[in-house]
Scaffold this motif. Structure first.
Motif, mmCIF file in Angstrom:
data_model
loop_
_atom_site.group_PDB
_atom_site.id
_atom_site.type_symbol
_atom_site.label_atom_id
_atom_site.label_comp_id
_atom_site.label_asym_id
_atom_site.label_seq_id
_atom_site.Cartn_x
_atom_site.Cartn_y
_atom_site.Cartn_z
ATOM 1 N N ARG A 1 4.669 -7.819 25.504
ATOM 2 C CA ARG A 1 5.456 -6.592 25.517
ATOM 3 C C ARG A 1 4.564 -5.408 25.162
ATOM 4 O O ARG A 1 3.706 -5.514 24.305
ATOM 5 N N PRO A 2 4.757 -4.253 25.793
ATOM 6 C CA PRO A 2 4.020 -3.053 25.386
ATOM 7 C C PRO A 2 4.539 -2.582 24.022
ATOM 8 O O PRO A 2 5.737 -2.418 23.841
ATOM 9 N N VAL A 3 3.641 -2.408 23.084
ATOM 10 C CA VAL A 3 4.005 -2.064 21.708
ATOM 11 C C VAL A 3 3.302 -0.784 21.295
ATOM 12 O O VAL A 3 2.087 -0.660 21.438
ATOM 13 N N LEU A 4 4.068 0.153 20.788
ATOM 14 C CA LEU A 4 3.511 1.365 20.201
ATOM 15 C C LEU A 4 3.831 1.303 18.715
ATOM 16 O O LEU A 4 4.973 1.436 18.303
ATOM 17 N N ASP A 5 2.805 1.033 17.928
ATOM 18 C CA ASP A 5 2.950 0.803 16.489
ATOM 19 C C ASP A 5 2.413 2.008 15.727
ATOM 20 O O ASP A 5 1.522 2.701 16.200
ATOM 21 N N GLY A 6 2.948 2.250 14.550
ATOM 22 C CA GLY A 6 2.466 3.353 13.735
ATOM 23 C C GLY A 6 3.182 4.664 14.013
ATOM 24 O O GLY A 6 2.655 5.728 13.721
ATOM 25 N N LEU A 7 4.402 4.593 14.567
ATOM 26 C CA LEU A 7 5.167 5.811 14.833
ATOM 27 C C LEU A 7 5.825 6.366 13.582
ATOM 28 O O LEU A 7 6.462 7.403 13.624
ATOM 29 N N GLY A 8 5.656 5.675 12.465
ATOM 30 C CA GLY A 8 6.284 6.085 11.221
ATOM 31 C C GLY A 8 5.624 7.288 10.581
ATOM 32 O O GLY A 8 4.934 8.079 11.228
ATOM 33 N N ALA A 9 5.823 7.383 9.293
ATOM 34 C CA ALA A 9 5.443 8.566 8.529
ATOM 35 C C ALA A 9 3.954 8.869 8.551
ATOM 36 O O ALA A 9 3.119 7.986 8.677
ATOM 37 N N VAL A 10 3.666 10.149 8.377
ATOM 38 C CA VAL A 10 2.306 10.618 8.136
ATOM 39 C C VAL A 10 2.197 10.775 6.623
ATOM 40 O O VAL A 10 3.009 11.452 6.004
ATOM 41 N N GLY A 11 1.233 10.112 6.045
ATOM 42 C CA GLY A 11 1.054 10.140 4.600
ATOM 43 C C GLY A 11 -0.052 9.191 4.211
ATOM 44 O O GLY A 11 -0.978 8.954 4.986
ATOM 45 N N ALA A 12 0.060 8.600 3.038
ATOM 46 C CA ALA A 12 -0.972 7.664 2.573
ATOM 47 C C ALA A 12 -0.467 6.913 1.352
ATOM 48 O O ALA A 12 0.583 7.220 0.798
ATOM 49 N N GLY A 13 -1.260 5.939 0.941
ATOM 50 C CA GLY A 13 -1.032 5.232 -0.310
ATOM 51 C C GLY A 13 0.001 4.129 -0.265
ATOM 52 O O GLY A 13 0.663 3.867 -1.277
ATOM 53 N N ALA A 14 0.140 3.434 0.862
ATOM 54 C CA ALA A 14 1.128 2.357 0.949
ATOM 55 C C ALA A 14 0.988 1.396 -0.229
ATOM 56 O O ALA A 14 -0.106 0.958 -0.562
ATOM 57 N N HIS A 15 2.115 1.113 -0.876
ATOM 58 C CA HIS A 15 2.208 0.149 -1.982
ATOM 59 C C HIS A 15 1.502 0.608 -3.249
ATOM 60 O O HIS A 15 1.272 -0.192 -4.146
ATOM 61 N N HIS B 1 0.493 6.390 -5.761
ATOM 62 C CA HIS B 1 0.369 7.691 -5.100
ATOM 63 C C HIS B 1 0.924 7.681 -3.675
ATOM 64 O O HIS B 1 0.687 8.603 -2.914
ATOM 65 N N GLU B 2 1.713 6.661 -3.316
ATOM 66 C CA GLU B 2 2.319 6.591 -1.986
ATOM 67 C C GLU B 2 3.087 7.879 -1.721
ATOM 68 O O GLU B 2 3.908 8.300 -2.534
ATOM 69 N N HIS B 3 2.791 8.512 -0.580
ATOM 70 C CA HIS B 3 3.434 9.793 -0.280
ATOM 71 C C HIS B 3 3.519 10.026 1.219
ATOM 72 O O HIS B 3 2.839 9.371 2.004
ATOM 73 N N ILE B 4 4.371 10.987 1.566
ATOM 74 C CA ILE B 4 4.540 11.390 2.959
ATOM 75 C C ILE B 4 4.519 12.908 3.052
ATOM 76 O O ILE B 4 4.690 13.604 2.059
ATOM 77 N N SER B 5 4.371 13.371 4.275
ATOM 78 C CA SER B 5 4.462 14.793 4.593
ATOM 79 C C SER B 5 5.816 15.055 5.239
ATOM 80 O O SER B 5 6.168 14.400 6.236
ATOM 81 N N VAL B 6 6.572 15.989 4.690
ATOM 82 C CA VAL B 6 7.872 16.348 5.274
ATOM 83 C C VAL B 6 7.672 16.947 6.665
ATOM 84 O O VAL B 6 8.388 16.602 7.609
#
Length: 184
Positions: A144-158, A161-166
């Motif tokens: 299947r064609p998969v486009l991954d990583g469409l989620g949040a722009v930010g850093a620090g998973a887990h 300092h995990e954060h996102i940009s509004v």
């Protein structure tokens, strides 16, 4: 003994107790905001925007699972079944510095479409390769064609300092709505 929901990484509940959700301008910090609550919120708002504007979207199948962080032992068969006849699989895992994940041949066409949609919005959509894995790999293994990583722009998973940009969330929700309309 501390109870935690299945699939939640050890220590996550304790981290949530010590790290409440905070917002400061464009920066939102808190457990799970980057990986991957914000991506799901972006999808919901993209769908609401399409509905409100009366714009077409393709038929959707939404699958949410709680065991992704431990390898998806219970949900893998469900993911594979849901992806079996999918024309495209969009994964709202956190982005890698705003990029979507690297592609195989089927995904090349999907990425080209997403990049064209992003360009019309004045965005430069890049791709990358990361060391981790996501459930999108199960769909990709089925061709299947998969486009991954469409989620949040930010850093620090887990991390604390995990954060996102509004602003990044708004861009990603808009991109998602435009891409879904394009795929209709």
């Amino acid at each position: 003994m501390t109870w935690r929901p299945p699939g939640e990484p050890p220590g996550a509940a304790r981290l949530a107790d010590r790290s409440p959700l905070t917002a400061d301008g464009d920066h939102v910090t808190g457990p799970g905001v980057f990986d991957m609550k914000a991506g799901l919120v972006q999808l919901v708002w993209a769908l609401r925007a399409l509905e409100a504007a009366g714009l077409a979207r393709p038929p959707l199948r939404l699958l949410l699972n709680g065991d992704e962080e431990i390898g998806s032992p219970a949900s893998r068969p469900l993911i594979e079944a849901a992806a079996e006849d999918a024309a495209a699989v969009l994964v709202f895992e956190a982005s890698a510095d705003g990029a979507v994940m690297e592609r195989g041949p089927g995904t090349a066409r999907l990425f080209a479409k997403a990049r064209a949609v992003a360009a019309r919005m004045g965005l430069d959509l890049c791709e990358c390769s990361v060391g981790g894995a996501s459930d999108g790999n199960f769909a990709a293994a089925l061709g299947r064609p998969v486009l991954d990583g469409l989620g949040a722009v930010g850093a620090g998973a887990h991390a604390r300092h995990e954060h996102i940009s509004v602003d990044g969330m708004l861009e990603r929700a808009t991109l998602t709505a435009a891409l879904l309309h394009e795929l209709a």
